[in-house]
Design a protein around this motif. Structure first.
Motif, PDB file in Angstrom:
ATOM      1  N   LEU A   1      -5.122   0.668   4.360  1.00  0.00           N
ATOM      2  CA  LEU A   1      -5.719   1.991   4.636  1.00  0.00           C
ATOM      3  C   LEU A   1      -5.477   3.047   5.442  1.00  0.00           C
ATOM      4  CD1 LEU A   1      -9.798   1.071   4.161  1.00  0.00           C
ATOM      5  CD2 LEU A   1      -8.257   2.496   2.147  1.00  0.00           C
ATOM      6  N   VAL A   2      -5.136   2.013   6.992  1.00  0.00           N
ATOM      7  CA  VAL A   2      -4.214   3.432   8.092  1.00  0.00           C
ATOM      8  C   VAL A   2      -2.896   3.611   7.738  1.00  0.00           C
ATOM      9  CG1 VAL A   2      -3.607   3.372   9.994  1.00  0.00           C
ATOM     10  CG2 VAL A   2      -5.800   1.975   9.479  1.00  0.00           C
TER      11      VAL A   2
ATOM     12  N   GLY B   1       0.985  -0.929   0.525  1.00  0.00           N
ATOM     13  CA  GLY B   1      -0.146  -0.182  -0.313  1.00  0.00           C
ATOM     14  C   GLY B   1       0.824   1.539   0.321  1.00  0.00           C
ATOM     15  N   TYR B   2       2.165   0.904   1.144  1.00  0.00           N
ATOM     16  CA  TYR B   2       2.380   2.292   0.815  1.00  0.00           C
ATOM     17  C   TYR B   2       3.604   2.502  -0.656  1.00  0.00           C
ATOM     18  CZ  TYR B   2       6.505   6.029   1.645  1.00  0.00           C
ATOM     19  OH  TYR B   2       7.317   7.099   1.426  1.00  0.00           O
ATOM     20  N   LEU B   3       4.214   1.564  -1.133  1.00  0.00           N
ATOM     21  CA  LEU B   3       4.529   2.243  -2.548  1.00  0.00           C
ATOM     22  C   LEU B   3       3.836   2.331  -3.745  1.00  0.00           C
ATOM     23  CD1 LEU B   3       6.431  -1.164  -2.547  1.00  0.00           C
ATOM     24  CD2 LEU B   3       7.354   0.557  -1.402  1.00  0.00           C
ATOM     25  N   ALA B   4       2.221   1.891  -3.050  1.00  0.00           N
ATOM     26  CA  ALA B   4       1.486   3.243  -4.245  1.00  0.00           C
ATOM     27  C   ALA B   4       0.502   3.931  -3.896  1.00  0.00           C
ATOM     28  CB  ALA B   4       0.065   1.633  -4.247  1.00  0.00           C
ATOM     29  N   ALA B   5       0.774   4.691  -2.114  1.00  0.00           N
ATOM     30  CA  ALA B   5       0.579   5.668  -2.461  1.00  0.00           C
ATOM     31  C   ALA B   5       1.486   6.664  -3.031  1.00  0.00           C
ATOM     32  CB  ALA B   5       0.846   5.402  -0.291  1.00  0.00           C
TER      33      ALA B   5
ATOM     34  N   LEU C   1     -14.491   3.878  -3.174  1.00  0.00           N
ATOM     35  CA  LEU C   1     -15.827   4.717  -2.948  1.00  0.00           C
ATOM     36  C   LEU C   1     -15.733   5.885  -1.524  1.00  0.00           C
ATOM     37  CD1 LEU C   1     -17.885   6.380  -4.511  1.00  0.00           C
ATOM     38  CD2 LEU C   1     -19.298   5.150  -3.461  1.00  0.00           C
ATOM     39  N   GLY C   2     -15.040   4.660  -0.581  1.00  0.00           N
ATOM     40  CA  GLY C   2     -15.560   5.539   0.716  1.00  0.00           C
ATOM     41  C   GLY C   2     -14.151   6.267   0.909  1.00  0.00           C
ATOM     42  N   TYR C   3     -12.869   5.383   0.216  1.00  0.00           N
ATOM     43  CA  TYR C   3     -11.688   5.901   0.086  1.00  0.00           C
ATOM     44  C   TYR C   3     -11.978   7.660  -0.925  1.00  0.00           C
ATOM     45  CZ  TYR C   3      -6.961   7.308  -0.136  1.00  0.00           C
ATOM     46  OH  TYR C   3      -5.177   7.737   0.592  1.00  0.00           O
ATOM     47  N   LEU C   4     -12.525   7.731  -1.289  1.00  0.00           N
ATOM     48  CA  LEU C   4     -12.659   8.759  -2.554  1.00  0.00           C
ATOM     49  C   LEU C   4     -14.029  10.234  -1.824  1.00  0.00           C
ATOM     50  CD1 LEU C   4     -12.725   7.569  -5.916  1.00  0.00           C
ATOM     51  CD2 LEU C   4     -11.282   9.020  -4.924  1.00  0.00           C
ATOM     52  N   ILE C   5     -14.577   9.400  -0.806  1.00  0.00           N
ATOM     53  CA  ILE C   5     -15.523  10.224  -0.378  1.00  0.00           C
ATOM     54  C   ILE C   5     -14.809  10.895   0.760  1.00  0.00           C
ATOM     55  CG2 ILE C   5     -17.682  10.599   0.634  1.00  0.00           C
ATOM     56  CD1 ILE C   5     -18.869   8.411  -1.179  1.00  0.00           C
TER      57      ILE C   5
ATOM     58  N   VAL D   1      -4.138   7.600  -9.141  1.00  0.00           N
ATOM     59  CA  VAL D   1      -3.623   6.705 -10.344  1.00  0.00           C
ATOM     60  C   VAL D   1      -3.387   5.635  -9.604  1.00  0.00           C
ATOM     61  CG1 VAL D   1      -1.647   7.703 -10.883  1.00  0.00           C
ATOM     62  CG2 VAL D   1      -3.362   6.235 -12.895  1.00  0.00           C
ATOM     63  N   THR D   2      -2.407   5.179  -8.568  1.00  0.00           N
ATOM     64  CA  THR D   2      -1.777   4.264  -8.348  1.00  0.00           C
ATOM     65  C   THR D   2      -2.695   3.384  -7.460  1.00  0.00           C
ATOM     66  OG1 THR D   2      -0.222   4.912  -7.043  1.00  0.00           O
ATOM     67  CG2 THR D   2       0.311   5.070  -9.449  1.00  0.00           C
ATOM     68  N   PHE D   3      -3.184   3.851  -5.960  1.00  0.00           N
ATOM     69  CA  PHE D   3      -3.329   3.484  -5.362  1.00  0.00           C
ATOM     70  C   PHE D   3      -4.942   3.162  -5.229  1.00  0.00           C
ATOM     71  CE2 PHE D   3      -5.409   3.876  -0.654  1.00  0.00           C
ATOM     72  CZ  PHE D   3      -4.364   2.908  -0.316  1.00  0.00           C
ATOM     73  N   LEU D   4      -5.854   3.404  -6.429  1.00  0.00           N
ATOM     74  CA  LEU D   4      -6.960   3.159  -5.551  1.00  0.00           C
ATOM     75  C   LEU D   4      -7.259   1.854  -7.281  1.00  0.00           C
ATOM     76  CD1 LEU D   4      -8.605   6.509  -6.775  1.00  0.00           C
ATOM     77  CD2 LEU D   4      -9.185   4.624  -4.497  1.00  0.00           C
TER      78      LEU D   4
END
Length: 724
Positions: free
Chosen positions: A133-134, A90-94, A385-389, A98-101
């Motif tokens: 996510l955390v 997750g960190y490598l894509a954060a 969707l929850g992450y975006l909102i 465009v990469t994390f989602l």
């Protein structure tokens, strides 16, 4: 069921306290693992680092409380490794959506598909989504990300080491499963004293069989008592049913019925004693009176014919049960005889050999109508969707919203909605409790760390009493961790409540948009059970037609397949009763009637199984003809049920009529069982056979009946509804 009533059931289920045995020692050991991780990090590094480091130990510890037959230390290590991997990836894509989602969507979809393997895999996989996510909000470099991933994995290692060093009731779950199976047969024997046709739920026997499957390493350390009694329980069940049944066993009234009641009561006492011995690892203690009842007197025995045969067989099996249960307190390991593993014990694949099993299970569920596939799609959509909102809201810790969604979502409607209600209620109570303590104690990182460990221990203690109550202490645990890390409660508490409400709402909305209702699948589940029952009954009859080891093995395999089909039907039926969906193909009343008919059909086969002749016994050619007719008609009827056509039992009726005309019938038990099966099949046809117009009218009447019941309950004129 209407949506209003479904919501009422959801709230009631989400807040219900489940009566289960608490395990405080396990909770204490797991909380100690959290303390071991938090303490040094708080002392040597920083409160913020300690808060993030606690994630691995807490989540890995929680995974060990899931229902699984693998060693707890393996589960802890696997959960820790999964959490660490999700953190690092997750960190490598954060940093860029465009990469994390896409990564979040793929990871969440894979976590949803993990339910194809089982509930434990699905729940543990969901925690890795939360970890992703955390923890991506914590590191500032690749090196720091590796640090955090290592510390999270260390949390799983700590829990595994504690399990290894301080074992609490090793093989306890396996002992409980076996004891529950024996206790279920004991309860069945007691009920048969007063109701000779009482039903029996085979779930405890299925659970005991699942628990009996072990890896080669487990087989070397398994206590001897966990070997034999399960098979004895399987053999005792049809024998007590045959003894009690008035058609093939003891007479309806008179001395024979009294003697049967005595034997059934004594059998229940013996099985209960064996269950206690296995559960507690203590010597068997059977009441002297029960032992006296189980002595069959050759001269004065009042039972005759098949009833006497069943009584003698029961006494023989109970003697074996006592002999095996007598080793319940033995501490030695089980000697493994030579030969293939599959012939020595039920084999469970090791973690490495589990990979192809997982791949096959996932491939089977990759279809649009699969509840697991639909759950995976919902999970991926809601997480992104929850992450975006949440990212667009003027609130910190926006990841709480998608985490709440991921953790409450399940493949079925009722559990998803019930957990959403439970999580909101538990969060409100937990943050309220923790906030009051934070305000009273003031900012102190060490005090908050100690309170976090206590909250974790309490969460583990009540984890099996209901999601709302464990979530209450989990919410308090999070508040104390954030307070330990320097977060002000005035910010974290309102954010947590609002984002939990948002996440729960998204999870509930996702099921409405893309549901996986079981109600339309009821005809298919019923058809599968009917076909499996037909194969089982035919296998029993072939054991009469030509007694042999091969036919006995076929009968056993058919019985297990029938149980699996029945369990799938029961799960679908229970879920359909809780869904706010109109009946399609089968109304709930028809489904219930069909279910009762199939239970009677299976029971008749079980009664015949109790008197299956030995391999060197005489042949019964009529049984083979009836078996062929039965298997053919049930297979055709299964297709008819799936296609909403009326079943036909022409071949069964012809074969039974020919049997009636056969000269010198020497098989009264199997013949009577065949008649009972024909009657059950006729009842099944009555339950499901209607014209399309009658089906539409029946569905409308079902809706009217439900509305009338709701109206009666609303004005107080109906019966009071009791809590579960």
């Amino acid at each position: 069921m209407t949506w209003l009533r479904a919501f009422g059931e959801v709230v009631r289920s989400g807040l219900t306290i489940e009566e289960t045995r608490l395990e405080p020692l396990l909770a204490l050991r797991t909380a100690a693992g959290v303390a071991i991780v938090i303490g040094p990090a708080l002392w040597l590094i920083s409160p913020a680092y300690a808060a993030s480091a606690a994630l691995g130990a807490y989540s890995a510890g929680g995974a060990t409380f899931q229902r699984t037959w693998r060693p707890r230390k393996v589960i802890a290590l696997g959960a820790g490794a999964g959490l660490a991997l999700s953190t690092l990836v997750g960190y490598l894509a954060a940093g860029r959506l465009v990469t994390f989602l896409p990564l979040l969507a793929v990871w969440a979809f894979a976590a949803g598909m993990a339910w194809a393997v089982g509930s434990t895999a699905g729940i543990v996989a969901a925690t890795t989504v939360g970890s992703m996510l955390v923890t991506i909000t914590l590191p500032t470099s690749v090196g720091r990300a590796l640090e955090h991933a290592g510390v999270i994995a260390l949390g799983g290692v700590v829990q595994a080491v504690l399990i290894l060093l301080f074992p609490v009731r090793r093989w306890g779950a396996h002992r409980d499963a076996l004891a529950d199976a024996l206790a279920a047969v004991a309860d069945y024997a007691r009920r048969l004293r007063h109701d000779p046709t009482a039903p029996f739920d085979p779930e405890p026997l299925m659970t005991a069989r699942d628990a009996a499957a072990v890896t080669p390493s487990q087989a070397r350390t398994r206590p001897p008592v966990l070997h034999g009694p399960r098979g004895l329980a399987e053999r005792i069940r049809p024998v007590v049913a045959a003894l009690a049944d008035p058609d093939v066993g003891a007479p309806t009234e008179g001395p024979g019925r009294d003697r049967a009641r005595e034997l059934l009561g004594a059998a229940a006492d013996v099985l209960d004693a064996a269950a206690r011995s296995i559960r507690l690892g203590t010597p068997v203690g059977v009441p002297p009176g029960s032992a006296d009842v189980l002595r069959v007197d050759e001269e004065h025995e009042v039972l005759e014919g098949p009833a006497r045969q069943a009584a003698e067989r029961l006494v023989e099996l109970l003697g074996e049960a006592l002999e095996i249960a007598g080793s319940g307190c033995a501490r030695e390991r089980t000697p493994i005889p030579p030969g293939p593993a599959g012939a020595r014990f039920l084999v469970r694949p090791t973690m490495l050999r589990l990979v192809p099993v997982v791949v096959r299970a996932v491939r089977r569920e990759l279809r649009r109508d699969s509840p697991v596939f639909r759950h995976a799609v919902r999970l991926a959509a809601v997480a992104t969707l929850g992450y975006l909102i949440a990212a667009r809201l003027p609130l910190g810790h926006g990841y709480w919203a998608p985490i709440a969604s991921v953790m409450v979502m399940r493949p079925d409607f009722h559990r998803t909605y019930a957990r959403a209600v439970a999580r909101l209620a538990g969060t409100l109570a937990g943050v309220g409790l923790a906030t009051g303590m934070v305000r009273a104690l003031g900012p102190d990182a060490h005090v908050f760390g100690a309170l976090a460990v206590v909250s974790a221990g309490l969460s583990y203690t009540v984890i099996r009493t209901g999601y709302a109550y464990s979530q209450c202490f989990t919410a308090a645990y999070v508040v104390f961790l954030l307070g330990m890390g320097g977060q002000a409660w005035e910010q974290t508490v309102p954010e947590r409540v609002v984002l939990t409400l948002l996440g729960g709402g998204l999870a509930m909305l996702a099921y409405v948009v893309f549901p996986a209702w079981e109600t339309p699948r009821l005809p298919g589940r019923l058809a599968d059970w009917l076909a499996a029952n037909g194969r089982y009954a035919a296998a029993v009859l072939r054991s009469y037609a030509e007694p042999s080891r091969e036919h006995r093995a076929d009968m056993r395999r058919a019985l297990l397949a029938s149980r699996e089909a029945r369990a799938a039907w029961q799960e679908a039926y229970d879920q359909a009763r809780q869904e706010p969906v109109r009946p399609r193909g089968l109304t709930m009343r028809e489904a219930q009637d069909a279910q009762e008919a199939l239970k009677r059909f299976g029971r008749a086969a079980m009664l015949m199984e109790s008197h299956v002749p030995r391999a060197d016994s005489r042949f019964i050619p009529e049984a083979e003809r009836f078996a062929e007719a039965l298997e053919a008609d049930t297979a055709q009827a299964a297709d008819a049920v799936r296609e909403h056509r009326n079943p036909d039992w022409g071949h069964v009726e012809e074969a039974l009529h020919a049997w009636e005309g056969a000269a010198g019938d020497r098989s009264p038990v199997v013949r009577r069982g065949a008649e009972l099966q024909k009657r059950a099949l006729q009842d099944l046809a009555t339950a499901v056979s209607r014209t399309p117009l009658e089906r539409d009218v029946g569905s409308a009447r079902e809706d009217q009946r439900v509305r009338a019941t709701l109206a009666a309950e609303g004005d107080g004129s109906g019966p009071a509804h009791r809590d579960g």
